[in-house]
Design an enzyme around this catalytic site. Structure first.
Site, short mmCIF file in Angstrom:
data_model
loop_
_atom_site.label_atom_id
_atom_site.label_comp_id
_atom_site.label_asym_id
_atom_site.label_seq_id
_atom_site.Cartn_x
_atom_site.Cartn_y
_atom_site.Cartn_z
N ASP A 162 13.56 -18.23 26.43
CA ASP A 162 12.36 -17.74 27.10
C ASP A 162 12.48 -17.83 28.61
OD1 ASP A 162 12.30 -20.50 27.21
OD2 ASP A 162 10.50 -20.74 26.00
N ASN A 203 1.87 -28.52 21.07
CA ASN A 203 0.97 -27.85 20.12
C ASN A 203 1.75 -27.17 18.99
OD1 ASN A 203 2.12 -25.69 21.41
ND2 ASN A 203 0.25 -24.88 22.31
N HIS A 234 4.52 -25.30 19.44
CA HIS A 234 5.21 -24.06 19.80
C HIS A 234 6.72 -24.25 19.84
CE1 HIS A 234 4.66 -24.86 24.40
NE2 HIS A 234 5.94 -25.02 24.13
N GLU A 250 3.22 -19.42 20.74
CA GLU A 250 2.05 -20.30 20.71
C GLU A 250 1.35 -20.23 19.35
OE1 GLU A 250 1.82 -22.36 23.01
OE2 GLU A 250 1.40 -21.56 25.00
C1 GLP Z 1 8.26 -25.37 27.14
C2 GLP Z 1 9.39 -24.50 26.62
C3 GLP Z 1 9.77 -24.87 25.21
C4 GLP Z 1 9.93 -26.37 25.09
C5 GLP Z 1 8.61 -27.03 25.39
C6 GLP Z 1 8.64 -28.55 25.23
O1 GLP Z 1 7.01 -24.86 26.85
N1 GLP Z 1 9.10 -23.11 26.67
O2 GLP Z 1 10.95 -24.18 24.83
O3 GLP Z 1 10.39 -26.73 23.82
O4 GLP Z 1 8.27 -26.72 26.73
O5 GLP Z 1 9.07 -29.13 26.40
P1 GLP Z 1 9.48 -30.64 26.56
O6 GLP Z 1 10.83 -30.75 25.93
O7 GLP Z 1 9.54 -30.84 28.04
O8 GLP Z 1 8.45 -31.45 25.89
#
Ligand code: GLP
Length: 243
Positions: A67, A136, A138, A143
């Site tokens: 992404d 959440n 995702h 989402e």
């Molecule tokens: C972002 C990314 C996700 C990632 C998520 C969790 O929203 N788009 O791909 O998995 O954050 O991030 P973290 O690993 O910092 O908790």
């Protein structure tokens, strides 16, 4: 689904890095699906270390990212383009031309997403997709409520994701409200999936995603249906799972 329990973040990162490194050794010209966020940072550090020691060679490897924020330029420190270069690509011998991240500066969302999807097809699909897990539920930026049939598409980020990701920005108003992300269908087409989760803060969502019903309200729950998924998580993240 295979579940590998690690004692802490460092051990989780090392175990997950071992899985990625095995993939690169077994198939040097593999296509790695890569992720951002704080969770994969330890993996990238470990892979860089093994590369520097001469154990890994990425010269034939290709990568596609999950992404990218819509509207952030390559030199914006919060763009995933910048993140991947700073934290991984510039430290290893992957060819920049073999690394693909959705083009956040392409104003035509349909084009940006179709282009990314076409690249994945042209590369022959993803051999191993690395995923983090959002608070959440995702994955990528899919989402809660997203249709499981989606390919790469443009999303409106939820308030909770904007809030969670604001820790990386100077102020919350700077967090983009949209992103381009591989869809659930794109992710599910990967031959293998490696998902990493760390910390007590994610214990509830890990339990929901991997031991609860498969529902669009918890996007990661679809991974229960994939034939080759490995979850590497630390003890804190697994503390609410019936293991
Ligand atoms: C972002 C990314 C996700 C990632 C998520 C969790 O929203 N788009 O791909 O998995 O954050 O991030 P973290 O690993 O910092 O908790």
């Amino acid at each position: 689904m295979k579940i590998i329990k690690a004692k802490d973040y460092t051990e989780m990162s090392r175990k997950a890095a071992n899985i990625i490194s095995a993939q690169v050794i077994m198939k040097p010209n593999c296509v790695l699906g890569l992720a951002t966020g704080s969770s994969p940072l330890g993996i990238y550090t470990q892979l860089i270390d093994w590369y520097k020691k001469g154990d890994l060679d990425f010269s034939h490897t290709k990568s596609v990212n999950l992404d990218e924020y819509r509207g952030l330029s390559h030199d914006n420190e919060q763009s995933y383009y910048y993140f991947m270069n700073e934290n991984f690509f510039k430290h290893i011998n992957i060819a920049p031309a073999n690394t693909y991240i959705p083009d956040g500066m392409e104003p035509d969302a349909a084009k940006a997403c179709a282009d990314h999807e076409a690249i994945i097809q042209e590369l022959g699909g993803i051999d191993l997709q690395l995923l983090g897990l959002g608070n959440n539920g995702h994955i990528g930026f899919n989402e809660p409520g997203v249709a499981f049939e989606k390919e790469t598409h443009c999303v409106n980020l939820t308030e909770s994701t904007i809030q969670a990701n604001s820790r990386f920005f100077k102020k919350i108003e700077d967090v983009p409200t949209q992103a381009y992300t591989m869809g659930i269908k794109t992710i599910m087409m990967a031959k293998k999936i490696l998902i990493i989760v760390s910390g007590e803060g994610k214990a509830n969502i890990v339990n929901k995603a991997f031991f609860g019903p498969v529902v669009p309200q918890v996007p990661a729950s679809i991974l229960q249906m994939h034939p080759d998924v490995t979850l590497v998580a630390d003890a804190a993240a697994l503390s609410k799972c019936p293991l």
